[in-house]
Design an enzyme around this catalytic site. Structure first.
Site, PDB file in Angstrom:
ATOM      1  N   LYS A   1      18.972 -64.644  21.218  1.00 36.69           N
ATOM      2  CA  LYS A   1      19.671 -64.170  20.693  1.00 36.69           C
ATOM      3  C   LYS A   1      20.092 -63.936  19.619  1.00 36.69           C
ATOM      4  O   LYS A   1      20.882 -62.700  19.503  1.00 36.69           O
ATOM      5  CB  LYS A   1      21.415 -66.029  21.007  1.00 36.69           C
ATOM      6  CG  LYS A   1      21.729 -65.944  22.627  1.00 36.69           C
ATOM      7  CD  LYS A   1      22.330 -64.604  23.349  1.00 36.69           C
ATOM      8  CE  LYS A   1      22.479 -65.074  24.925  1.00 36.69           C
ATOM      9  NZ  LYS A   1      23.317 -63.972  25.526  1.00 36.69           N
TER      10      LYS A   1
ATOM     11  N   ASP B   1      25.127 -58.659  39.402  1.00 36.72           N
ATOM     12  CA  ASP B   1      24.266 -59.125  39.281  1.00 36.72           C
ATOM     13  C   ASP B   1      22.904 -59.739  40.661  1.00 36.72           C
ATOM     14  O   ASP B   1      23.521 -58.984  41.219  1.00 36.72           O
ATOM     15  CB  ASP B   1      25.445 -60.463  39.778  1.00 36.72           C
ATOM     16  CG  ASP B   1      24.932 -61.843  38.976  1.00 36.72           C
ATOM     17  OD1 ASP B   1      23.580 -62.796  38.823  1.00 36.72           O
ATOM     18  OD2 ASP B   1      25.057 -62.154  38.079  1.00 36.72           O
ATOM     19  N   ILE B   2      22.134 -60.012  39.978  1.00 29.24           N
ATOM     20  CA  ILE B   2      20.734 -60.962  40.905  1.00 29.24           C
ATOM     21  C   ILE B   2      21.672 -61.114  41.876  1.00 29.24           C
ATOM     22  O   ILE B   2      20.370 -61.809  43.084  1.00 29.24           O
ATOM     23  CB  ILE B   2      19.609 -61.302  39.782  1.00 29.24           C
ATOM     24  CG1 ILE B   2      18.677 -61.188  40.348  1.00 29.24           C
ATOM     25  CG2 ILE B   2      20.285 -62.893  39.953  1.00 29.24           C
ATOM     26  CD1 ILE B   2      17.868 -61.289  39.735  1.00 29.24           C
TER      27      ILE B   2
ATOM     28  N   TYR C   1      16.865 -69.884  23.979  1.00 29.05           N
ATOM     29  CA  TYR C   1      17.874 -68.978  24.723  1.00 29.05           C
ATOM     30  C   TYR C   1      18.635 -69.052  22.342  1.00 29.05           C
ATOM     31  O   TYR C   1      18.860 -67.715  22.469  1.00 29.05           O
ATOM     32  CB  TYR C   1      18.974 -70.429  24.471  1.00 29.05           C
ATOM     33  CG  TYR C   1      20.067 -69.539  24.199  1.00 29.05           C
ATOM     34  CD1 TYR C   1      20.651 -68.688  25.168  1.00 29.05           C
ATOM     35  CD2 TYR C   1      21.576 -70.582  23.765  1.00 29.05           C
ATOM     36  CE1 TYR C   1      21.939 -68.261  25.772  1.00 29.05           C
ATOM     37  CE2 TYR C   1      22.734 -70.079  24.677  1.00 29.05           C
ATOM     38  CZ  TYR C   1      22.939 -68.961  25.500  1.00 29.05           C
ATOM     39  OH  TYR C   1      24.547 -68.688  25.402  1.00 29.05           O
TER      40      TYR C   1
ATOM     41  N   GLN D   1      29.524 -67.734  34.428  1.00 28.63           N
ATOM     42  CA  GLN D   1      31.027 -68.286  34.568  1.00 28.63           C
ATOM     43  C   GLN D   1      31.011 -67.665  33.543  1.00 28.63           C
ATOM     44  O   GLN D   1      32.245 -67.152  33.940  1.00 28.63           O
ATOM     45  CB  GLN D   1      29.938 -69.287  33.478  1.00 28.63           C
ATOM     46  CG  GLN D   1      31.747 -69.947  32.534  1.00 28.63           C
ATOM     47  CD  GLN D   1      31.150 -71.533  31.696  1.00 28.63           C
ATOM     48  OE1 GLN D   1      30.462 -70.794  31.556  1.00 28.63           O
ATOM     49  NE2 GLN D   1      31.989 -71.910  31.739  1.00 28.63           N
TER      50      GLN D   1
ATOM     51  N   GLY E   1      25.709 -59.491  35.414  1.00 23.83           N
ATOM     52  CA  GLY E   1      26.211 -60.830  35.736  1.00 23.83           C
ATOM     53  C   GLY E   1      27.582 -61.351  35.774  1.00 23.83           C
ATOM     54  O   GLY E   1      28.472 -62.169  34.824  1.00 23.83           O
TER      55      GLY E   1
ATOM     56  N   ASP F   1      18.958 -56.177  39.226  1.00 26.27           N
ATOM     57  CA  ASP F   1      18.480 -57.230  38.263  1.00 26.27           C
ATOM     58  C   ASP F   1      18.189 -55.934  37.360  1.00 26.27           C
ATOM     59  O   ASP F   1      17.931 -55.289  36.692  1.00 26.27           O
ATOM     60  CB  ASP F   1      17.447 -57.448  38.908  1.00 26.27           C
ATOM     61  CG  ASP F   1      16.135 -58.488  38.053  1.00 26.27           C
ATOM     62  OD1 ASP F   1      16.505 -58.184  36.463  1.00 26.27           O
ATOM     63  OD2 ASP F   1      15.110 -58.523  38.250  1.00 26.27           O
TER      64      ASP F   1
END
Ligand code: AKB
Length: 327
Positions: free
Chosen positions: A161, A49-50, A157, A27, A23, A67
């Site tokens: 988590k 990352d993808i 989400y 950000q 990832g 991925d």
């Protein structure tokens, strides 16, 4: 060309342990990669990352398309680069997860599971995985939310988590997997753009204030949320990963606090630097996600157990953001 052949040989040298960031184009990933390379040397930090990352991440060291749901490719990268630590950051955030619930569940839960599995098999020795304030829900105490309390998240989400937190603790108790985690608040930074979150307004507002002197915020002006400036978040993440094994008492995820503010408080702070700036409010579907989250977080356990302390407040963060974006 020769430089790259040398680098590839160095990465592939048996015995030289590397760190994989999954990832790395996101950000947090973008800023984390830059800091890890600074601290441990570019050759040891494998970005993945993808999607292809920005120039700085791509040019500054090794990058692999990955991925995290592709177990064969993950396995190959771990073997080829002698990976011993993984930062597993790939996820869909709160707003996009609601639009794409099945994929959010798959990526956020199975993605973590694939990495936990590598640690269970002793292929890697340490994992960082981010949780979020979204694990808390409407029944949670809103102010100075304790580490342990009623949670009942109300977003996909948040549910994913919280599930991840339970998997991490279970893998620690059952297989001694050394996974470490932080419940990130909304993150504000100038090096990379957020995507798909409810707290993204706190980054967008700076860009629009500079470009257009006007921003239309999708949250109500008095929506107070826990937030943090990215340099604090990155420092805290690396401090947690560098802490001694015995110091980490919480194997689900640590409460982690920086500051709390509402859109109108942030707009007023920006206005001190850019007097012509105007912020308007037009709440949308993201308001209900924000309304289900805490206003502030109690991070006593992180402070006591591994020495966490945030440095930035809204004033110092705003000056630093504007200085960096305007110069
Ligand atoms: C989001 O807004 O979805 C994220 C988070 C609070 O984890 N920034």
């Amino acid at each position: 060309m020769i430089f790259y052949i040398c680098l590839i040989n160095e990465y592939l040298m048996p015995g030289r342990a590397s760190i994989l960031v999954i990832g790395a184009s996101g950000q947090i990933g973008t800023e984390l990669i830059l800091e890890l390379r600074k601290q441990f040397g570019s050759a040891r930090i494998i970005a993945s990352d993808i999607k292809v990352p920005g120039y700085e991440v791509l040019e500054g060291g090794p990058f692999e398309i990955l991925d995290v749901l592709d177990k064969v490719r993950l396995d190959e990268i771990v073997r080829n680069f002698n990976i011993k630590e993984v930062y597993m950051l790939a996820a869909l955030l709160s707003a996009t997860a609601e639009q794409n619930q099945a994929y959010a569940w798959k990526l956020n839960v199975e993605g973590l599971f694939n990495v936990l599995h590598l640690a269970r098999e002793k292929r890697i020795s340490k994992i960082f995985w981010p949780s979020s304030i979204a694990v808390f829900g409407p029944d949670t105490p809103k102010d100075k939310t304790p580490q342990k309390c009623i949670m009942n998240p109300a977003t996909i989400y948040g549910i994913s988590k919280l599930t991840g937190e339970r998997w991490c603790e279970y893998y620690f108790m059952k297989y001694r997997v050394d996974s470490r985690s932080i419940r990130y608040p909304g993150l504000v930074g100038y090096k990379s753009a957020p995507g798909g979150g409810t707290t993204d307004y706190a980054v967008q507002i700076f860009y629009e204030a500079i470009r257009k002197k006007k921003y239309i915020c999708y949250l109500k002006k008095d929506t107070v949320l826990p937030m943090m400036y990215m340099p604090d978040a990155i420092r805290g993440t690396i401090e947690l990963m560098n802490a001694k094994f015995e110091k980490i008492k919480i194997r689900s995820s640590y409460n982690f606090s920086g500051m709390s503010f509402s859109p109108d408080t942030l707009a007023a702070e920006i206005k001190k630097h850019l007097p012509a700036f105007e912020c308007l409010y037009s709440p949308d579907h993201r308001q209900q996600y924000a309304d289900s989250w805490p206003r502030s977080i109690n991070d006593t356990s992180a402070r006591k157990e591994w020495g966490w302390k945030a440095e930035y407040n809204i004033k110092t963060m705003t000056s630093d953001m504007l200085e960096n974006l305007m110069n």
